[in-house]
Every structure is written in structure tokens, then in C-alpha cells.
Write a protein that holds these residues in place. Structure first.
Motif, mmCIF file in Angstrom:
data_model
loop_
_atom_site.group_PDB
_atom_site.id
_atom_site.type_symbol
_atom_site.label_atom_id
_atom_site.label_comp_id
_atom_site.label_asym_id
_atom_site.label_seq_id
_atom_site.Cartn_x
_atom_site.Cartn_y
_atom_site.Cartn_z
ATOM 1 N N ALA A 169 8.899 3.702 -7.165
ATOM 2 C CA ALA A 169 8.524 2.361 -6.711
ATOM 3 C C ALA A 169 9.387 1.299 -7.387
ATOM 4 C CB ALA A 169 7.047 2.112 -6.998
ATOM 5 N N GLU A 186 5.699 5.740 -10.180
ATOM 6 C CA GLU A 186 6.094 4.461 -10.772
ATOM 7 C C GLU A 186 7.609 4.313 -10.787
ATOM 8 O OE1 GLU A 186 5.538 1.953 -14.974
ATOM 9 O OE2 GLU A 186 4.396 3.790 -14.597
ATOM 10 N N SER A 234 2.298 1.953 -3.394
ATOM 11 C CA SER A 234 1.322 2.474 -4.346
ATOM 12 C C SER A 234 1.184 3.992 -4.278
ATOM 13 C CB SER A 234 -0.040 1.812 -4.115
ATOM 14 O OG SER A 234 -0.663 2.319 -2.940
ATOM 15 N N THR A 235 1.656 4.611 -3.200
ATOM 16 C CA THR A 235 1.573 6.069 -3.070
ATOM 17 C C THR A 235 2.742 6.764 -3.753
ATOM 18 O OG1 THR A 235 2.808 6.212 -0.978
ATOM 19 C CG2 THR A 235 0.437 5.777 -0.835
ATOM 20 N N ALA A 240 -4.624 -2.707 -0.712
ATOM 21 C CA ALA A 240 -3.835 -3.919 -0.980
ATOM 22 C C ALA A 240 -4.378 -5.053 -0.139
ATOM 23 C CB ALA A 240 -2.360 -3.672 -0.641
ATOM 24 N N VAL A 262 1.438 -3.543 -7.875
ATOM 25 C CA VAL A 262 1.393 -2.190 -7.312
ATOM 26 C C VAL A 262 0.496 -1.286 -8.151
ATOM 27 C CG1 VAL A 262 2.768 -0.134 -6.796
ATOM 28 C CG2 VAL A 262 3.648 -2.399 -6.201
ATOM 29 N N GLU A 263 0.546 -1.446 -9.475
ATOM 30 C CA GLU A 263 -0.306 -0.642 -10.342
ATOM 31 C C GLU A 263 -1.782 -0.927 -10.067
ATOM 32 O OE1 GLU A 263 -1.406 2.232 -12.795
ATOM 33 O OE2 GLU A 263 0.685 1.788 -12.246
ATOM 34 N N ARG A 264 -2.130 -2.180 -9.829
ATOM 35 C CA ARG A 264 -3.511 -2.519 -9.523
ATOM 36 C C ARG A 264 -3.939 -1.921 -8.181
ATOM 37 N NH1 ARG A 264 -3.059 -7.563 -9.851
ATOM 38 N NH2 ARG A 264 -3.242 -8.272 -7.682
ATOM 39 N N ILE A 265 -3.007 -1.903 -7.205
ATOM 40 C CA ILE A 265 -3.313 -1.314 -5.899
ATOM 41 C C ILE A 265 -3.566 0.183 -6.044
ATOM 42 C CG2 ILE A 265 -2.367 -0.824 -3.608
ATOM 43 C CD1 ILE A 265 -0.814 -3.505 -3.893
ATOM 44 N N ARG A 266 -2.789 0.849 -6.920
ATOM 45 C CA ARG A 266 -3.023 2.274 -7.171
ATOM 46 C C ARG A 266 -4.444 2.499 -7.672
ATOM 47 N NH1 ARG A 266 2.242 2.301 -9.829
ATOM 48 N NH2 ARG A 266 3.787 3.222 -8.424
ATOM 49 N N ALA A 287 0.834 -1.200 0.000
ATOM 50 C CA ALA A 287 0.000 0.000 0.000
ATOM 51 C C ALA A 287 0.869 1.251 0.000
ATOM 52 C CB ALA A 287 -0.932 -0.007 1.207
#
Length: 252
Positions: free
Chosen positions: A154, A151, A147-148, A189, A180-184, A144
Motif C-alpha cells: 500500500a 502495508e 486496506s486489503t 472506508a 488506510v490503517e484505520r480502515i483495516r 477500501a
């Protein structure tokens, strides 16, 4: 070693001592963990002992964190304030979900557990409790937090942590960027049994605001409890409690 490398290795030694906890670590264990010769590690430890950042156990064969580390932590108002800000939210999350709740905060390439509130369902966790650290990329709380970040940032962190991530789950690094992209996109998460057998969790990142490091509120419970409706319920609770705290601090 050049000064910058020596400083970095000193931090690595302190983290190794922290990971070994009350049992302490031997010179050989520290040397292996930080990838330095024993004489070099011995010199670093001698300086730390002299300044109070490390202690030699009564047997003289193992080393532990020293009292100066604790003293500095107590004087860190930013950390204390952060824990106090979120303590009530953690208590409410644990009460409302029955799961254990955690405040996870970014520390360089890692995520550190700053606070924990036990729920009715207690399970083994990746951090082992307050003060434990894990590489960013392992566990819902650290994902999580990732995701903040942008890109690029990260991906830089994931590349740096590649070896440690593979030690946890061999093929994990390849799937993390898309994860991570999906969590964004989702805003939360979750994991169930991937990192710890039969243990799952949910995490929601805390929106960035002035002077506060990247952090997330997460839960840990039995993976069997986290079906889709249950995940949605926990996410809603986490978002509600986070919004309440942000609203209070913004109006203070």
C-alpha cells in the motif's frame, strides 16, 4: 526510449484517450499528459491507429480510443464474469440505501469503476461512471481496496501516486497511511466532502478469493446524508450483500 519504457508510455497514451472520452484528445494534450515530445507521441498514435486501438476524429486533429479496445474488453470473460457476479448486489444496495452503488476494482496503481447502479440520490462521482479510473488513495472505494493490501504494498502504491494525489488534495499523502490503517481495523472506508464538495460515500472491501482481483463495493450520496448512524446502516447493508455473493460463488 527503451522497449519497456515505450510500452509503458503506450499504455499512458491509451489511458489519456480514455480520460478524454468522446471528445478525443489533441496531439498537444496527449503529449503534455504523458510527458513525451509530440513527434514521439505521433509515432505511438500512428501505430495504434493502424492496429485499431486509436481513431483519428473526422477533423484529423483529435484522437479517440479505437474499436479494438472495445472488442478486447468484450472478449475478456474475467471482467464480464466479475460484473455479472456483482450486478445483483449493486442493484440491491442501490434499492436498500437509495444511493448509487459501484463495483471498484484494482488496476495496477489505479481503481477502475467496472459497474454502477443508480440510486434515488444521484451525485457527481470521482470516476465519472463506468470505465472511469482514479489513483488508489482517492475516494472510499479505492481506499477500501488499499486496506486489503499489505502495508508495504500500500505504501509503495501511495508513493507512486504521490503527485496525482497532491493534485486532488495537496496535503492528502501525509495522512493516507494512518487513514488506510484505520480502515483495516474498521473494515470499511468513508469520506464526506473531502474529494468532491458535498459528496460522500461508504465502501467495504471484498474478501480476497481465488482468481479475483482486489475490489470493493461502494456508495455515493450527499455528504449531509452520512451521519454516524447512517454510515453504520450502509456498512451493514454492504457487508450483508457481499457475504451473500461470496456465499453463492463459494457454493457454486
Amino acid at each position: 526510449m527503451i522497449p519497456a519504457q515505450s510500452t509503458q508510455k503506450s499504455f499512458d497514451v491509451l489511458r489519456t484517450l480514455a480520460a478524454h472520452g468522446a471528445t478525443g484528445a489533441s496531439l498537444a494534450e496527449i503529449s503534455e499528459a504523458v510527458a513525451l515530445p509530440k513527434p514521439t507521441v505521433h509515432r505511438l498514435l500512428a501505430a495504434m491507429v493502424q492496429q485499431g486501438f486509436a481513431l483519428r476524429a473526422a477533423t484529423g486533429r483529435r484522437y479517440q480510443l479505437g474499436p479494438e479496445v472495445y472488442a478486447l474488453a468484450l472478449r475478456s470473460q474475467s471482467t464480464v464474469g466479475l460484473v455479472e457476479t456483482w450486478r445483483g448486489a449493486l442493484m440491491r444496495v442501490a434499492e436498500r440505501t437509495g444511493d448509487s452503488a459501484f463495483l471498484m476494482v484494482r488496476s495496477g496503481y489505479d481503481a477502475v469503476c467496472l459497474a454502477k447502479q443508480d440510486g434515488l440520490v444521484n451525485v457527481r462521482t470521482l470516476t465519472g461512471g463506468v470505465g472511469g479510473r482514479i489513483p488508489l488513495g482517492i475516494g472510499p472505494g479505492s481506499l477500501a481496496i488499499l486496506s486489503t493490501l499489505s502495508e508495504d504494498e500500500a505504501n509503495t502504491i501511495l508513493a507512486h501516486n504521490d503527485r496525482r494525489l497532491r493534485m486532488a488534495v495537496p496535503d492528502l499523502p501525509e495522512s493516507l497511511p494512518s487513514w488506510v490503517e484505520r480502515i483495516r481495523a474498521d473494515g470499511f472506508a468513508q469520506s464526506g466532502g473531502l474529494f468532491l464538495a458535498e459528496v460522500g460515500g461508504v465502501a467495504v472491501p471484498v474478501p480476497r478469493h481465488l482468481g479475483v482481483p482486489e475490489c470493493a463495493i461502494s456508495t455515493a450520496t450527499l455528504a449531509s446524508r452520512l451521519d454516524e448512524p447512517r454510515v453504520a446502516e450502509v456498512v451493514a447493508i454492504l457487508r450483508e450483500e457481499i457475504a451473500t455473493v461470496i456465499g453463492k460463488t463459494a457454493g457454486a
